[in-house]
Design a protein around this motif. Sequence first.
Motif, PDB file in Angstrom:
ATOM      1  N   ALA A 118       0.834  -1.203   0.000  1.00 30.91           N
ATOM      2  CA  ALA A 118       0.000   0.000   0.000  1.00 30.91           C
ATOM      3  C   ALA A 118       0.868   1.253   0.000  1.00 30.91           C
ATOM      4  N   THR A 119       0.432   2.249  -0.758  1.00 30.49           N
ATOM      5  CA  THR A 119       1.114   3.532  -0.816  1.00 30.49           C
ATOM      6  C   THR A 119       0.089   4.653  -0.707  1.00 30.49           C
ATOM      7  N   VAL A 120       0.575   5.847  -0.394  1.00 34.11           N
ATOM      8  CA  VAL A 120      -0.217   7.071  -0.492  1.00 34.11           C
ATOM      9  C   VAL A 120       0.476   7.971  -1.490  1.00 34.11           C
ATOM     10  N   THR A 121      -0.268   8.457  -2.489  1.00 36.27           N
ATOM     11  CA  THR A 121       0.299   9.337  -3.504  1.00 36.27           C
ATOM     12  C   THR A 121      -0.411  10.682  -3.489  1.00 36.27           C
ATOM     13  N   SER A 122       0.338  11.710  -3.879  1.00 35.91           N
ATOM     14  CA  SER A 122      -0.209  13.059  -3.934  1.00 35.91           C
ATOM     15  C   SER A 122      -0.933  13.278  -5.259  1.00 35.91           C
ATOM     16  N   ALA A 123      -1.464  14.476  -5.428  1.00 40.67           N
ATOM     17  CA  ALA A 123      -2.147  14.820  -6.674  1.00 40.67           C
ATOM     18  C   ALA A 123      -1.208  14.809  -7.867  1.00 40.67           C
ATOM     19  N   THR A 124       0.104  14.895  -7.607  1.00 37.73           N
ATOM     20  CA  THR A 124       1.091  14.875  -8.691  1.00 37.73           C
ATOM     21  C   THR A 124       1.873  13.559  -8.740  1.00 37.73           C
ATOM     22  N   PHE A 125       1.350  12.522  -8.096  1.00 35.67           N
ATOM     23  CA  PHE A 125       1.918  11.173  -8.124  1.00 35.67           C
ATOM     24  C   PHE A 125       3.231  11.042  -7.364  1.00 35.67           C
ATOM     25  N   GLU A 126       3.465  11.905  -6.407  1.00 35.82           N
ATOM     26  CA  GLU A 126       4.595  11.701  -5.506  1.00 35.82           C
ATOM     27  C   GLU A 126       4.192  10.671  -4.454  1.00 35.82           C
ATOM     28  N   VAL A 127       5.033   9.674  -4.234  1.00 31.24           N
ATOM     29  CA  VAL A 127       4.771   8.679  -3.189  1.00 31.24           C
ATOM     30  C   VAL A 127       5.117   9.323  -1.849  1.00 31.24           C
ATOM     31  N   LEU A 128       4.081   9.542  -1.035  1.00 29.01           N
ATOM     32  CA  LEU A 128       4.239  10.236   0.240  1.00 29.01           C
ATOM     33  C   LEU A 128       4.434   9.280   1.408  1.00 29.01           C
ATOM     34  N   ALA A 129       3.858   8.098   1.305  1.00 31.89           N
ATOM     35  CA  ALA A 129       3.947   7.106   2.388  1.00 31.89           C
ATOM     36  C   ALA A 129       3.787   5.723   1.778  1.00 31.89           C
ATOM     37  N   ARG A 177      -0.630   7.295 -19.664  1.00 29.47           N
ATOM     38  CA  ARG A 177      -1.764   8.106 -20.133  1.00 29.47           C
ATOM     39  C   ARG A 177      -2.552   8.670 -18.950  1.00 29.47           C
ATOM     40  N   THR A 178      -2.846   7.809 -17.976  1.00 29.26           N
ATOM     41  CA  THR A 178      -3.650   8.229 -16.832  1.00 29.26           C
ATOM     42  C   THR A 178      -2.941   9.301 -16.017  1.00 29.26           C
ATOM     43  N   SER A 179      -1.650   9.109 -15.790  1.00 29.30           N
ATOM     44  CA  SER A 179      -0.918  10.075 -14.974  1.00 29.30           C
ATOM     45  C   SER A 179      -0.841  11.430 -15.662  1.00 29.30           C
ATOM     46  N   THR A 180      -0.732  11.427 -16.987  1.00 32.82           N
ATOM     47  CA  THR A 180      -0.723  12.692 -17.715  1.00 32.82           C
ATOM     48  C   THR A 180      -2.062  13.405 -17.577  1.00 32.82           C
ATOM     49  N   GLN A 181      -3.132  12.660 -17.702  1.00 27.26           N
ATOM     50  CA  GLN A 181      -4.467  13.249 -17.584  1.00 27.26           C
ATOM     51  C   GLN A 181      -4.706  13.811 -16.191  1.00 27.26           C
ATOM     52  N   GLU A 209       6.790  11.441 -25.612  1.00 28.00           N
ATOM     53  CA  GLU A 209       5.526  10.754 -25.331  1.00 28.00           C
ATOM     54  C   GLU A 209       4.652  11.603 -24.419  1.00 28.00           C
ATOM     55  N   PHE A 210       5.251  12.149 -23.346  1.00 26.48           N
ATOM     56  CA  PHE A 210       4.472  13.001 -22.449  1.00 26.48           C
ATOM     57  C   PHE A 210       3.954  14.224 -23.201  1.00 26.48           C
ATOM     58  N   THR A 211       4.778  14.830 -24.030  1.00 26.49           N
ATOM     59  CA  THR A 211       4.350  16.002 -24.783  1.00 26.49           C
ATOM     60  C   THR A 211       3.146  15.688 -25.655  1.00 26.49           C
ATOM     61  N   ARG A 212       3.190  14.540 -26.329  1.00 25.11           N
ATOM     62  CA  ARG A 212       2.069  14.146 -27.185  1.00 25.11           C
ATOM     63  C   ARG A 212       0.803  13.954 -26.360  1.00 25.11           C
ATOM     64  N   LEU A 213       0.913  13.255 -25.223  1.00 24.49           N
ATOM     65  CA  LEU A 213      -0.250  13.017 -24.381  1.00 24.49           C
ATOM     66  C   LEU A 213      -0.756  14.317 -23.766  1.00 24.49           C
ATOM     67  N   TRP A 214       0.167  15.178 -23.359  1.00 19.97           N
ATOM     68  CA  TRP A 214      -0.217  16.458 -22.734  1.00 19.97           C
ATOM     69  C   TRP A 214      -0.992  17.327 -23.716  1.00 19.97           C
ATOM     70  N   GLU A 222      -8.113   6.649 -16.858  1.00 15.69           N
ATOM     71  CA  GLU A 222      -8.509   5.247 -16.965  1.00 15.69           C
ATOM     72  C   GLU A 222      -8.440   4.577 -15.590  1.00 15.69           C
ATOM     73  N   LEU A 223      -9.214   3.516 -15.440  1.00 13.15           N
ATOM     74  CA  LEU A 223      -9.235   2.768 -14.180  1.00 13.15           C
ATOM     75  C   LEU A 223      -8.642   1.391 -14.417  1.00 13.15           C
ATOM     76  N   THR A 224      -7.598   1.057 -13.659  1.00 15.44           N
ATOM     77  CA  THR A 224      -6.969  -0.261 -13.755  1.00 15.44           C
ATOM     78  C   THR A 224      -7.273  -1.051 -12.489  1.00 15.44           C
ATOM     79  N   LEU A 225      -7.927  -2.195 -12.632  1.00 15.11           N
ATOM     80  CA  LEU A 225      -8.319  -2.991 -11.478  1.00 15.11           C
ATOM     81  C   LEU A 225      -7.361  -4.140 -11.205  1.00 15.11           C
ATOM     82  N   CYS A 226      -6.542  -4.493 -12.179  1.00 16.80           N
ATOM     83  CA  CYS A 226      -5.614  -5.609 -12.006  1.00 16.80           C
ATOM     84  C   CYS A 226      -4.351  -5.315 -12.807  1.00 16.80           C
ATOM     85  N   LYS A 227      -3.185  -5.632 -12.230  1.00 15.44           N
ATOM     86  CA  LYS A 227      -1.926  -5.418 -12.937  1.00 15.44           C
ATOM     87  C   LYS A 227      -0.908  -6.450 -12.478  1.00 15.44           C
TER      88      LYS A 227
END
Length: 283
Positions: A118-129, A177-181, A209-214, A222-227
Amino acid sequence: MDRRELADFLRSRRERITPAEVGLPAGPRRRTPGLRREEVAQLAYISTEYYTRLEQARAPHPSHEVLAGLARALRLTDAERDHVHHLAGTPPLPSAGPSRQVRQSILDLLHRLPQAAATVTSATFEVLAWNDLAAALMEDFSALPRRDRNLVRRVFLGPHTQGQRLYGVSDADAFARTSTQRLRAAAARYPDDPEVAELVAELLDGSEEFTRLWQSHDVSAELTLCKTFQHPLVGPVTVNCDVLDITDRDQQVVIYTAVPGSPSEEALRLLSVIGTQRMDVTR
């Protein structure tokens, strides 16, 4: 400005933080509890001399910028941040950026999930805990400087260990893609935060790639339920992925669990024993 109370409060907050919590090595001969004064000064982007004078109740009136830096360096709660502003005689300004302070109840929750990563991430995807199993499955985050704990930076800019993006996870392209959105949405919520702007600028400069998605301007994640993680020692680990929103902090708790009785559950049990010792082996 109550210099003496401010000095005592800063010292008490400094002494409660371990170096690992802020990404610093403990090192030998550490005789003081918590952080050293020079470490706080470094994290807050102020001089050691000035911070020392603050703790000695001899410093002049600190600015909003100095107090904001100290709040980040000392990992103050929202209430503590307001308190230090009042002690300094400077009313707190509204927060310009996403919160990095994780509630203690959430930290306790992470460590009560011994069979889940388990992790906690911020609004910018920084792993905080994170808990121990998350560190064993993905990365020993305590050994990284803060900027390297950002998952969106890692997926686009690396490092890509053994040629694999983001710990070899099966949905790395979807995560990109999701993180860019979500980052675009966060940039709209925090238009005055320099760290958000700096992160976006770095990604635009370093990743086509990020530039294109941005430039697509999409904000529907997107929602990922299994990885599946490709772990260097235990092999593929397939997990269910559940995300819990902490709306008042604009954070997310991400919980990875394996199907009971599956080989992946056995792999997670093995990782709970191995821990982060693997980091010294694979790098």
